[in-house]
Design a protein around this motif. Sequence first.
Motif, PDB file in Angstrom:
ATOM      1  N   TRP A 157       0.720  -1.198   0.063  1.00 19.41           N
ATOM      2  CA  TRP A 157       0.276  -0.156   0.151  1.00 19.41           C
ATOM      3  C   TRP A 157       1.061   1.252  -0.119  1.00 19.41           C
ATOM      4  CZ3 TRP A 157      -4.211   0.271  -1.502  1.00 19.41           C
ATOM      5  CH2 TRP A 157      -4.665   2.328  -1.100  1.00 19.41           C
ATOM      6  N   ALA A 182      -8.741   7.740  -0.377  1.00 23.82           N
ATOM      7  CA  ALA A 182      -7.981   5.797  -0.796  1.00 23.82           C
ATOM      8  C   ALA A 182      -6.799   6.410  -1.350  1.00 23.82           C
ATOM      9  CB  ALA A 182      -9.129   5.058  -1.998  1.00 23.82           C
ATOM     10  N   ARG A 203      -6.662   1.287  -6.407  1.00 32.55           N
ATOM     11  CA  ARG A 203      -6.981   1.466  -5.154  1.00 32.55           C
ATOM     12  C   ARG A 203      -7.340   0.517  -4.077  1.00 32.55           C
ATOM     13  NH1 ARG A 203      -8.304   4.982  -8.456  1.00 32.55           N
ATOM     14  NH2 ARG A 203      -7.280   6.659  -7.960  1.00 32.55           N
ATOM     15  N   THR A 204      -7.811  -0.746  -4.331  1.00 29.66           N
ATOM     16  CA  THR A 204      -8.076  -2.150  -3.898  1.00 29.66           C
ATOM     17  C   THR A 204      -7.607  -3.068  -4.557  1.00 29.66           C
ATOM     18  OG1 THR A 204     -10.709  -1.895  -4.826  1.00 29.66           O
ATOM     19  CG2 THR A 204      -9.862  -1.216  -2.916  1.00 29.66           C
ATOM     20  N   TRP A 407      -7.942  -1.818   2.417  1.00 29.02           N
ATOM     21  CA  TRP A 407      -8.146  -2.136   0.853  1.00 29.02           C
ATOM     22  C   TRP A 407      -7.988  -3.227   0.446  1.00 29.02           C
ATOM     23  CZ3 TRP A 407      -3.446  -4.115  -0.718  1.00 29.02           C
ATOM     24  CH2 TRP A 407      -2.377  -4.246  -0.235  1.00 29.02           C
TER      25      TRP A 407
END
Length: 446
Positions: A157, A182, A203-204, A407
Amino acid sequence: MAKKESRAAQRERLLRKAAEIQTPDDCDVTVVGGGAAGLAAAISAAEAGASVVVLERDLECGRSILATGNGRCNFANISLDPRRFNDPQFVAEVCGSRWLDDVLGFFRDCGMRWCLEDDRLYPVSRQAASVRNVLLARARKAGVVLAPAREFQDASWIAPEHVGTHGPELHYDPAKSKNEPAGLAEVVHTLPLESLYLMPGSRTVIIASGGEATPFLGNLGLATAPRTPVLCPLACEDSPLAALDGRRAHVKALLTKKDSFFPSWQERGEVLFRDYGISGIVTFDLSRRAEPGDLVELDLVPDLNKSELQQLVDQFARGSFETGCLDGVLDPAIAIQLERLARELWHVEWPEHDAPATPSEALIKLVKALPFVVVGPAEVERAQVTRGGLLTSQFDPATLASRQHPWLFACGEALNVDADCGGFNLAWAWKSGMVAGEAAAKWALS
Ligand SMILES: Cc1cc2nc3c(=O)[nH]c(=O)nc-3n(C[C@H](O)[C@H](O)[C@H](O)COP(=O)(O)OP(=O)(O)OC[C@H]3O[C@@H](n4cnc5c(N)ncnc54)[C@H](O)[C@@H]3O)c2cc1C
């Protein structure tokens, strides 16, 4: 006539086609694995407004669906019941009370129609390709980028303030980012044709990589239960019925654990005799419960009680029977082997208190409770499902988001969830994919 394409040529063509697919540098949702759960997740996320990329290691998305249900895809069951799963509470919480309606509604919206065989649902075409094709078409229509021949390696991340200047030392800090907008997950994957490393931001990330043990889950700090094959044949101690290899029978199977006197589980269905033990759907379900040393007893005529059988075998209880006496109720090839065994009684090891007094009594016992002592799973490379994978306690059942990394989401067989045969495993894949896809889109767009 057109020449059939060789396997090598097909592989080359698909690899080149995959290499032409551009993955964007930035998207809302990256789905790892374009199998059953991954495609359901991608469709749900894209239809909720997210930009979605599916990274699939295989040369095409949805290939794993083609082998299901012997090529017919038993895609769900009208009696969906969390108790058919290893983790009923988690499955019930994820799937909710409208599980079947949700799955059927999803496929209705894909333009697919279905039919029933007992409680099992199949596409009306009875072709797994129908299921795969409608999913791929709907995913493309929703704008999902399907990127096959990409093997996901890792993700880390990057906090929002570092997006654009990220380096490998920047990692996700859950405490810090809890209420932040995010950022991006740096997704690393390979494209085998050119050995490229592509690093789009997302973002995820949804893990939908199925039942294989995957090292990247450990890198993400997620705990996993060891993988073991289930829904597979069982090897049994030397079977006196090895000659029956390849014969099938409709039975009631009873499982007695090695430290117990009473059966703990029973099910009716088809058994396939193998020279190493037993196979068939009932055995697959047994394989989720049986351990080495457990006893499986097969009732080969579950619709007849003992006195009805006595009438056929030895009506006047003389202690003997005539050859062929069971041909009217059993496959004669099986009957002849059981008759042989009953005459050579001593080849079968009976518990002392249970030893039959006469050949006819032995025959009845064999027919009503043919014993097999389990050695372990067999033909594991062909197991339909693996138990193990991501521990469910790490995921919120309402969203399938990781409790550690908000996430990160997971669905399908990547989680430690498995079920009996009959469409339960795919029903889990679809529904968990829908839950994770919708929630990931919501998180990415919030
Ligand atoms: C022969 C067979 C028959 C079956 N029949 C039925 C049936 O009739 N009914 C039923 O309910 N269930 C059936 N199952 C079980 C069912 O197929 C699975 O439960 C289901 O496919 C699980 O879905 P999934 O998306 O979690 O995993 P999968 O469908 O296995 O998809 C995972 C995908 O992730 C990809 N992947 C893995 N690692 C990576 C990576 N690092 N990067 C990118 N991609 C990756 C894989 O290539 C794969 O395409 C059957 C299984 C088998 C093997």
